[in-house]
Design an enzyme around this catalytic site. Structure first.
Site, short mmCIF file in Angstrom:
data_model
loop_
_atom_site.label_atom_id
_atom_site.label_comp_id
_atom_site.label_asym_id
_atom_site.label_seq_id
_atom_site.Cartn_x
_atom_site.Cartn_y
_atom_site.Cartn_z
N GLU A 1 -6.11 6.82 0.31
CA GLU A 1 -5.89 7.49 1.59
C GLU A 1 -5.29 8.86 1.29
OE1 GLU A 1 -4.09 6.69 6.04
OE2 GLU A 1 -3.28 5.54 4.36
N GLY B 1 2.20 2.61 9.63
CA GLY B 1 2.52 3.01 8.27
C GLY B 1 1.40 2.67 7.31
N SER B 2 1.73 2.59 6.05
CA SER B 2 0.72 2.29 5.03
C SER B 2 0.49 0.78 4.94
CB SER B 2 1.18 2.81 3.67
OG SER B 2 2.30 2.07 3.21
N CYS C 1 -3.84 9.04 10.11
CA CYS C 1 -4.46 7.80 9.63
C CYS C 1 -5.94 7.72 9.98
CB CYS C 1 -3.72 6.60 10.19
SG CYS C 1 -3.61 6.59 12.00
N LYS D 1 13.11 2.19 14.36
CA LYS D 1 13.56 2.85 13.14
C LYS D 1 12.63 4.03 12.85
CE LYS D 1 14.12 2.31 8.14
NZ LYS D 1 13.18 3.43 7.85
N PRO D 2 13.03 5.26 13.19
CA PRO D 2 12.20 6.41 12.86
C PRO D 2 12.25 6.69 11.36
CG PRO D 2 14.27 7.12 13.83
CD PRO D 2 14.25 5.63 13.91
N TRP E 1 6.16 9.13 10.24
CA TRP E 1 6.65 10.49 10.45
C TRP E 1 5.56 11.45 10.92
CZ3 TRP E 1 3.54 13.22 7.34
CH2 TRP E 1 3.10 12.64 6.14
N ASN E 2 4.28 11.08 10.77
CA ASN E 2 3.23 12.08 11.01
C ASN E 2 3.08 12.43 12.49
OD1 ASN E 2 2.20 9.49 11.48
ND2 ASN E 2 0.12 10.07 10.95
N GLU F 1 -0.44 -1.02 12.76
CA GLU F 1 -1.51 -0.04 12.51
C GLU F 1 -1.21 0.56 11.16
OE1 GLU F 1 -1.90 3.38 11.90
OE2 GLU F 1 -2.85 4.28 13.65
N LEU F 2 -2.06 0.21 10.19
CA LEU F 2 -1.76 0.54 8.80
C LEU F 2 -2.76 1.58 8.25
CD1 LEU F 2 -0.86 -3.10 7.69
CD2 LEU F 2 0.67 -1.29 8.47
#
Length: 478
Positions: free
Chosen positions: A383, A228-229, A284, A175-176, A151-152, A250-251
């Site tokens: 984080e 995401g995380s 991130c 999937k947003p 979402w960022n 990309e986590l």
């Protein structure tokens, strides 16, 4: 602003959820409900999977020039809707109108850059030392790709996925996040308006427990891609283990920034303050652990705190606003608890640390700076994903290198020094996917990826295409 009701986009059409379910969307800048969206479930996931699988047979066989034609058409339609797109990002995410331009421009750049890059790709010829055979490596589209968007940067993330996937010949299901689905649904409306080939792109938001589980566990996708995380990445990989799939993820990040005493302190302060408080710290690659040499520590802290105190916090299209809100109430509560815990563990609060008194609505939090921090504190490990800056003092190269690498993730990092031997040492030995020296730059043509728990594969650059392609060796006897 009232954005109304937005439908999902499946198989070339704007549709309601099969169940009729809807989800409200809140603006973090005001706390108001600004829209409703169709909220997908298992049945919608299956429809999207079937549509993408059927479309792959045609899309993957189109020439890159034909795919480029369609991507150009989408790019042009996005450009025409720039204002609507930026407003959607502003209201769903809380960014200022000016800051939302990065999301918009990334979609445009990705749709333009990746088909051009595919046109430049050539099959690889492998020399045969015996001279008896000719060998070629050719790249083929991997298949259906499922992309989970954070979402960022809701449209920046969409651009990172849709650009290389479509150029490579894959079809996609996006999937947003429930926090910021409006701009992605708007892209669905644009796709429908230009009669984009049906099933090639599908956009549906829904719960992780139902929609995401169905998408990941299906044997139809050949690629699972995510921003995401690290925890979310591991869950997606576990759910996807029903078949062998490609992963591009990309986590999480916990970026170290190291400032030595020979650095340009003004430049370092300007860069790191912009990176730390941009997007309210919800990035991130944000410099979470700022290490400053003891010889310049006091000067750095004074300048950095001065920068933080001058930041204008607010919401809307006023160009004077520097920092918007945190995305929702739960996230702000988490940031507030981390700030309180950091104080309780012995850190010194230099500025911020609370909700602005003049911002009773929305989810604002002051730009916050801590000193007297150490690696035993919670803030060193987590984080942050919020406007909290922690500044650490160090003495030696060995000490700061050890602290920088004392982390389970390794995405981005920042180094400020003019010593060439030191630059060579740290760029080599820091356990991260990228090192920015005496400045920073992110762009669609520059690789972006991490090591350790920060993921697999790459977003951006020609390397991203590899995540959506499979290699086939052709050997022919001469």
């Amino acid at each position: 602003m009232e954005l109304g009701y937005k439908k999902m986009y499946i198989d070339g059409q704007l549709v309601d959820a099969v169940s009729g379910a809807k989800e409200k969307v809140e603006c973090p800048g005001t706390g108001d409900i600004i829209a409703e969206i169709a909220w997908g479930g298992k049945e919608d996931a299956i429809l999207a999977l079937d549509a993408a699988q059927a479309a792959f047979k045609k899309w993957s066989k189109m020439s890159i020039n034909t795919r480029k034609m369609w991507m150009d058409k989408l790019r042009d339609a996005v450009i025409k809707r720039q204002h609507d797109i930026r407003e959607a990002v502003m209201y769903e995410m809380g960014k200022t109108y000016n800051q939302a331009v990065e999301d918009y421009e990334t979609v445009v750049n990705a749709l333009e850059w990746y088909p051009q890059e595919m046109l430049h790709r050539r099959d690889e010829i492998i020399p045969d030392p015996d001279g008896t055979h000719a060998h070629h490596l050719i790249a083929k589209p991997a298949g259906v790709a499922v992309g989970y968007l954070a979402w960022n940067f809701p449209l920046l993330n969409l651009g990172f996925k849709i650009g290389p996937a479509l150029a490579a010949g894959c079809t996609v299901i996006l999937k947003p996040s429930a926090n910021a689905p409006l701009s992605a649904y708007l892209i669905g409306e644009i796709l429908e308006s230009i009669n984009f080939p049906k099933g090639v792109v599908n956009i549906v938001a829904g719960s992780n427990e139902e929609l995401a589980l169905t998408l990941s566990s299906s044997k139809i996708p050949r690629v699972i891609t995510m921003i995401g995380s690290s925890v979310s990445g591991r869950i997606a990989m576990q759910q996807a283990a029903t078949s062998i799939k490609h992963f591009s993820m990309e986590l999480g990040g916990n970026a170290p920034a190291i400032v030595f005493d020979d650095a340009n302190i003004v430049q370092a302060v300007n860069d790191l303050a912009a990176l730390k408080f941009g997007n309210c710290g919800q990035v991130c690659v944000s410099p979470n652990r700022i290490f400053v040499h003891e010889n310049v520590y006091d000067e750095f802290v004074e300048r950095f705190v001065g920068k933080a105190k001058k930041l204008e916090v607010g919401f809307g299209n006023d160009a004077k606003i520097d920092m918007g809100p945190i995305v929702d109430g739960r996230s702000r509560d988490r940031v507030m608890k981390l700030a309180e815990k950091t104080l309780a563990e012995g850190a010194k609060l230099e500025c911020g640390g609370k909700i602005p008194a003049d911002k009773p609505n929305g989810y604002f939090f002051e730009p916050t700076v801590f000193t007297n921090v150490n690696r035993n504190m919670t803030i060193f490990r987590e984080e942050i994903f919020g406007p909290l800056a922690a500044i650490y003092k160090f003495k030696t190269e060995e000490e700061v290198l050890d602290m920088a690498n004392d982390c389970e993730v390794g995405l981005s990092s920042y180094l400020y020094t003019n010593d060439i031997s030191r630059i060579n040492k740290f760029t080599s030995e820091m356990e991260v996917g990228e090192v920015h020296v005496n400045g920073f730059k992110y762009a669609i043509y520059l690789p972006h990826g991490g090591v350790k728990e920060s993921g697999l594969g790459h977003d951006c650059s020609h390397l991203a295409l590899n995540d959506y392609l499979e290699l086939k060796r052709i050997t022919i006897r001469k």
